[in-house]
Design a protein around this motif. Structure first.
Motif, PDB file in Angstrom:
ATOM      1  N   GLU A 225       0.840  -1.203   0.000  1.00 26.32           N
ATOM      2  CA  GLU A 225       0.000   0.000   0.000  1.00 26.32           C
ATOM      3  C   GLU A 225       0.873   1.250   0.000  1.00 26.32           C
ATOM      4  OE1 GLU A 225      -2.758  -0.049   3.199  1.00 26.32           O
ATOM      5  OE2 GLU A 225      -3.666  -1.957   2.626  1.00 26.32           O
ATOM      6  N   GLN A 228       2.323   2.697  -3.333  1.00 30.81           N
ATOM      7  CA  GLN A 228       1.493   3.476  -4.243  1.00 30.81           C
ATOM      8  C   GLN A 228       1.818   4.967  -4.178  1.00 30.81           C
ATOM      9  OE1 GLN A 228      -2.669   2.572  -3.594  1.00 30.81           O
ATOM     10  NE2 GLN A 228      -2.247   0.400  -3.281  1.00 30.81           N
ATOM     11  N   TYR A 229       2.527   5.391  -3.150  1.00 29.21           N
ATOM     12  CA  TYR A 229       2.843   6.815  -2.979  1.00 29.21           C
ATOM     13  C   TYR A 229       4.140   7.173  -3.713  1.00 29.21           C
ATOM     14  CZ  TYR A 229      -0.709   7.005   0.707  1.00 29.21           C
ATOM     15  OH  TYR A 229      -1.886   6.951   1.415  1.00 29.21           O
ATOM     16  N   TRP A 230       4.156   8.376  -4.264  1.00 33.38           N
ATOM     17  CA  TRP A 230       5.292   8.826  -5.063  1.00 33.38           C
ATOM     18  C   TRP A 230       6.564   8.968  -4.236  1.00 33.38           C
ATOM     19  CZ3 TRP A 230       7.977  13.272  -3.876  1.00 33.38           C
ATOM     20  CH2 TRP A 230       7.361  14.156  -2.963  1.00 33.38           C
ATOM     21  N   TYR A 267       3.949  -6.662  -7.363  1.00 36.46           N
ATOM     22  CA  TYR A 267       4.200  -5.435  -8.125  1.00 36.46           C
ATOM     23  C   TYR A 267       4.860  -4.376  -7.240  1.00 36.46           C
ATOM     24  CZ  TYR A 267       3.182  -1.225 -10.865  1.00 36.46           C
ATOM     25  OH  TYR A 267       3.282  -0.042 -11.564  1.00 36.46           O
ATOM     26  N   LYS A 268       5.946  -3.819  -7.727  1.00 36.45           N
ATOM     27  CA  LYS A 268       6.732  -2.782  -7.061  1.00 36.45           C
ATOM     28  C   LYS A 268       7.515  -3.295  -5.844  1.00 36.45           C
ATOM     29  CE  LYS A 268       4.450   1.457  -8.527  1.00 36.45           C
ATOM     30  NZ  LYS A 268       3.882   2.761  -8.109  1.00 36.45           N
TER      31      LYS A 268
END
Length: 325
Positions: A225, A228-230, A267-268
């Motif tokens: 979660e 998701q932040y830049w 993912y990521k």
């Protein structure tokens, strides 16, 4: 409100007078209760209420969950998620509305069972409901671990706090490096949230997680979660990651080209089958990004000392900006 402010001052004076040498657990904590006395925060003062945990207070175990059993762990010891709620001595009393629970990110609480004292860092707390959660790894033969292994829902335990010195200032952008070892990832979660959930905070966070292998990375969903932040980056360091392939079995750990590890990552998610060292730390230094550089290290005393020394040089940090949880 004036009366409430005066009461806060009186409560603080009483707490400082009641603090005894015996309140120290003797484990050499970086943030010892004798050095960082529990005191009302600005949030509590603005609420005009009393922080219920400033003195030893009973909390009821609401939920107990075993995240990892002793049989599942190659390193030994269960990992427990314990959820506590304040247990007022007089249920339904009117004074109960005059209290809240404030445990700022980066602070810990002291558990007292008989003459035993141990610090634990909550990873979640509720200001109004007066509840908090901790993640505990039970140590074989540990006196407190034996007691916690036996606790069940509805049991009452005593906690005091909050104890710590870290305070985040969102007014200026920073580069915040957070290093977490094993279950100590838990108390780093609120440190990350307070940055990411503040839209006006331009700070960047590097979250470097050291675990035995992918199975021992706790709170993976929360990390995903955050991704998701830049302004958030993470990397998992998994020195003992190993699959059943012939090449990985021969090497004793997963090799860089291991397809099984790649398919296990989400993912990521970024992972390295290595220990975090000075060279690894240096790869996360980006001199082009402005802002004061801070380091927060969560783990056992050896991990804290080693990482603090390496990071000071590898990340060009001022030792004054290093915080140990």
């Amino acid at each position: 409100m004036v009366a409430n402010g005066e009461q806060q001052k009186q409560d603080l004076n009483v707490e400082e007078e009641l603090l005894q040498d015996s309140d120290c657990c003797g484990n050499g904590c970086t943030n010892c209760i004798l050095d960082h006395k529990p005191r009302p925060s600005k949030r509590v003062l603005l609420a005009g209420k009393r922080n219920v945990i400033l003195s030893y207070t009973k909390f009821r175990l609401l939920r107990r969950e075993t995240l990892e059993s002793e049989a599942e762990s190659k390193t030994g010891g269960q990992v427990l998620l314990l959820h506590f709620g304040h247990a007022p001595e007089e249920p339904g009393a009117g004074t109960e509305d005059d209290t809240v629970l404030d445990i700022p990110p980066g602070h810990h609480v002291m558990l007292r069972i008989g003459s035993l004292l141990r610090p634990y860092s909550p990873y979640w707390s509720d200001f109004q409901a007066k509840e908090f959660r901790i993640l505990v790894k039970l140590q074989a033969g540990g006196p407190m671990s034996r007691l916690l292994a036996a606790v069940q829902p509805n049991d009452l335990l005593e906690f005091r706090g909050p104890i710590g010195q870290y305070a985040h200032d969102a007014s200026t952008a920073k580069c915040i490096y957070i290093l977490a070892q094993g279950v100590a990832i838990a108390p780093t979660l609120p440190l990350v949230r307070q940055v990411l959930e503040n839209e006006e905070d331009m700070s960047r966070v590097w979250h470097l997680v050291c675990a035995r292998d992918l199975r021992h990375v706790y709170f993976r969903e929360e990390l995903l979660e955050f991704a998701q932040y830049w302004n958030y980056r993470s990397c998992l360091y998994l020195p003992h990651q190993q699959c059943a392939s012939a090449a990985c079995q021969e090497a004793g750990h997963c090799v860089p080209e291991c397809l099984h590890l790649r398919r296990s990552l989400r993912y990521k998610e970024t992972a390295k089958v290595a220990r975090l060292d000075a060279c690894g730390l240096a790869t996360h230094l980006n001199a082009s990004i402005p802002g004061q550089r801070l380091l927060i290290v969560a783990g056992d005393s050896t991990f804290q000392k080693t990482m603090a020394q390496m990071a000071t040089q590898s990340l060009a940090l001022d030792p004054a900006n290093v915080y140990l949880l």
